[in-house]
Design a protein around this motif. Structure first.
Motif, PDB file in Angstrom:
ATOM      1  N   MET A  90      -0.279  11.933  -1.052  1.00  0.00           N
ATOM      2  CA  MET A  90       0.140  10.534  -1.187  1.00  0.00           C
ATOM      3  C   MET A  90       1.386  10.244  -0.357  1.00  0.00           C
ATOM      4  O   MET A  90       1.508   9.188   0.256  1.00  0.00           O
ATOM      5  CB  MET A  90       0.375  10.192  -2.663  1.00  0.00           C
TER       6      MET A  90
ATOM      7  N   LEU B 231       0.844  -1.209   0.000  1.00  0.00           N
ATOM      8  CA  LEU B 231       0.000   0.000   0.000  1.00  0.00           C
ATOM      9  C   LEU B 231       0.876   1.254   0.000  1.00  0.00           C
ATOM     10  O   LEU B 231       0.644   2.209  -0.741  1.00  0.00           O
ATOM     11  CB  LEU B 231      -0.909   0.017   1.234  1.00  0.00           C
TER      12      LEU B 231
ATOM     13  N   ILE C  78      -8.414  10.857  -1.308  1.00  0.00           N
ATOM     14  CA  ILE C  78      -8.540  10.065  -2.539  1.00  0.00           C
ATOM     15  C   ILE C  78      -9.767  10.492  -3.344  1.00  0.00           C
ATOM     16  O   ILE C  78      -9.724  10.551  -4.571  1.00  0.00           O
ATOM     17  CB  ILE C  78      -8.590   8.560  -2.188  1.00  0.00           C
TER      18      ILE C  78
ATOM     19  N   CYS D  34       2.256   2.681 -11.175  1.00  0.00           N
ATOM     20  CA  CYS D  34       2.660   3.867 -10.407  1.00  0.00           C
ATOM     21  C   CYS D  34       4.047   4.381 -10.785  1.00  0.00           C
ATOM     22  O   CYS D  34       4.347   5.542 -10.573  1.00  0.00           O
ATOM     23  CB  CYS D  34       2.625   3.557  -8.915  1.00  0.00           C
TER      24      CYS D  34
ATOM     25  N   TYR E 297      -9.699   1.712  -0.482  1.00  0.00           N
ATOM     26  CA  TYR E 297      -9.692   2.363   0.828  1.00  0.00           C
ATOM     27  C   TYR E 297     -11.099   2.469   1.423  1.00  0.00           C
ATOM     28  O   TYR E 297     -11.253   2.528   2.644  1.00  0.00           O
ATOM     29  CB  TYR E 297      -8.977   3.719   0.763  1.00  0.00           C
TER      30      TYR E 297
ATOM     31  N   GLN F  32      -5.256   4.657 -11.003  1.00  0.00           N
ATOM     32  CA  GLN F  32      -4.830   4.366  -9.638  1.00  0.00           C
ATOM     33  C   GLN F  32      -5.813   4.938  -8.605  1.00  0.00           C
ATOM     34  O   GLN F  32      -6.166   4.259  -7.647  1.00  0.00           O
ATOM     35  CB  GLN F  32      -3.412   4.910  -9.397  1.00  0.00           C
ATOM     36  N   SER F  33      -6.270   6.166  -8.821  1.00  0.00           N
ATOM     37  CA  SER F  33      -7.166   6.775  -7.825  1.00  0.00           C
ATOM     38  C   SER F  33      -8.519   6.069  -7.786  1.00  0.00           C
ATOM     39  O   SER F  33      -9.132   5.966  -6.720  1.00  0.00           O
ATOM     40  CB  SER F  33      -7.367   8.271  -8.107  1.00  0.00           C
TER      41      SER F  33
ATOM     42  N   ASP G 213       2.840   2.017  -3.397  1.00  0.00           N
ATOM     43  CA  ASP G 213       1.990   2.629  -4.433  1.00  0.00           C
ATOM     44  C   ASP G 213       1.924   4.135  -4.219  1.00  0.00           C
ATOM     45  O   ASP G 213       2.117   4.919  -5.147  1.00  0.00           O
ATOM     46  CB  ASP G 213       0.555   2.073  -4.354  1.00  0.00           C
ATOM     47  N   SER G 214       1.639   4.547  -2.991  1.00  0.00           N
ATOM     48  CA  SER G 214       1.444   5.985  -2.779  1.00  0.00           C
ATOM     49  C   SER G 214       2.776   6.735  -2.785  1.00  0.00           C
ATOM     50  O   SER G 214       2.837   7.877  -3.227  1.00  0.00           O
ATOM     51  CB  SER G 214       0.628   6.262  -1.510  1.00  0.00           C
TER      52      SER G 214
ATOM     53  N   SER H  26      -7.351   8.927   4.661  1.00  0.00           N
ATOM     54  CA  SER H  26      -6.954   8.910   3.243  1.00  0.00           C
ATOM     55  C   SER H  26      -8.138   9.023   2.292  1.00  0.00           C
ATOM     56  O   SER H  26      -8.023   9.619   1.229  1.00  0.00           O
ATOM     57  CB  SER H  26      -6.202   7.616   2.931  1.00  0.00           C
TER      58      SER H  26
ATOM     59  N   GLU I 287      -7.808   3.042  -5.777  1.00  0.00           N
ATOM     60  CA  GLU I 287      -7.641   3.398  -4.364  1.00  0.00           C
ATOM     61  C   GLU I 287      -8.976   3.784  -3.717  1.00  0.00           C
ATOM     62  O   GLU I 287      -9.209   3.498  -2.554  1.00  0.00           O
ATOM     63  CB  GLU I 287      -6.659   4.571  -4.214  1.00  0.00           C
TER      64      GLU I 287
END
Lengths: 96, 252
Positions: free
Chosen positions: B48, B14, B134, B87, B112, B104-105, B17-18, B130, B108
């Protein structure tokens, strides 16, 4: 000055707390309302400055002409009686 | 594999990625199309990287080897990075950066949203902070996708090209292995099977609104979750880790 190629200009007003007036924070570029709102948020509220935002296209604002300022504003200079300074404050009051 | 070990690796996945995508976005600093967008991209980058710090701080505790979040970020070699290949892909043009962020968002957002319910309280707490960020990242990326896709002839071509070129990196997002399955059993991790369907629906909806074509699934790249990366990650880490590598324990 060259032509501004960076989209339209919008004026940004931020309210720092519910109930307080919206205060002019500055301007941003954006192509539409949505982008204006996001850009205003990213540019002016990154440090917890606000809880609400207004964005207005700059072209929608009518401004007073600096040449008219004597006519518009000077006449109020000698009108002190328009200020509420002649009241006696009641004892214990901090605001009236 | 012990539960702590699995959780440690999951947290690294996790966090990486960020961290890696956050670093990529930071490369736009001073180079975005205009100043407002410069601020937007770097704000997302900071969100991020901030999330990474929370995840790596917790990962260091779980690992229990007296490492700090900084040690994990700046002293881990490429093969021990577990971010998705998506990423680490270079920024390309603005459309490419936006398509990468959209994929990606969106992922996420659904991930999340589920992590909010994780039985691991720290992870659930990180998710609850988060998810607000996001939501904004997803809004920003989808607005731009629609604006560029349904924009000029040139912007449409570029947006479609970016979507097409990045599509092969999206299969990896939904891979489950024994680590994630083990953590899923104890309700720590998230089942990516339903997430895949939610992701596909959302992407389909945004791309359709953007008048873009959803690519057909073809060959999908894989490897990131196991430390096997494209040629780009090494270069990124060279730059990101330079100071700690050249001057270990340097202080301000």
């Amino acid at each position: 000055m060259g032509k501004d190629t960076q989209l339209n200009i919008w004026e940004v007003f931020i309210q720092s707390k519910s109930g307080l007036p919206y205060i002019h924070a500055g301007s941003i570029h954006a192509s539409d309302e949505k982008m204006a709102m996001q850009n205003a948020r990213d540019t002016y509220t990154r440090r917890g400055e606000g809880t609400s935002i207004w964005v207005v296209p700059s072209s929608c604002i009518t401004a007073s002409n600096p040449g008219d300022s004597e006519m518009l504003f000077d006449p109020s200079n000698d009108k002190i009686y328009r200020h509420p300074t002649f009241y006696v404050m009641p004892e214990g009051a901090t605001n009236i | 594999m012990k539960k702590e070990e699995a959780l440690f690796k999951y947290l690294l996945r996790l966090a990486d990625d960020s961290l890696i995508l956050g670093h990529r976005l930071s490369e736009w600093c001073s180079k975005a199309p205009f100043i407002e967008e410069d601020l937007a991209l770097t704000n997302i980058s900071l969100d991020m990287i901030g999330r990474t710090e929370a995840l790596l701080t917790y990962a260091a505790v779980v690992e229990g080897k007296n490492q700090t979040a900084d040690d994990l970020a700046y002293r881990r070699p490429e093969q021990n990075y577990y971010n998705h290949l998506l990423c680490e892909q270079p920024n390309g043009d603005f459309a490419f950066t936006i398509a990468r962020q959209l994929f990606q968002s969106t992922f996420e957002f659904f991930l999340y949203s589920e992590l909010l319910k994780s039985k691991d309280e720290t992870l659930a707490a990180i998710a609850s902070k988060s998810i607000k960020e996001i939501k904004y990242h997803l809004q920003h990326a989808s607005d731009w996708t629609i604006r560029l896709g349904d924009g000029t002839e040139e912007s449409k071509i570029r947006m479609q090209k970016a979507v097409n070129e990045l599509w092969m990196f999206t299969g990896e997002l939904f891979e489950m292995d024994e680590i994630e399955n083990a953590l899923l059993k104890s309700a720590f991790a998230v089942d990516l099977v339903p997430i895949k369907i939610q992701w596909q629906n959302k992407i389909q909806q945004i791309l359709t609104e953007a008048t873009l074509i959803v690519p057909e699934d073809d060959y999908m790249q894989t490897g990131g979750r196991n430390g096997i990366h494209s040629e780009y990650l090494g270069h990124l880490l060279c730059e990101m880790q330079y100071l700690q590598r050249a001057y270990p324990d340097a202080k301000w």
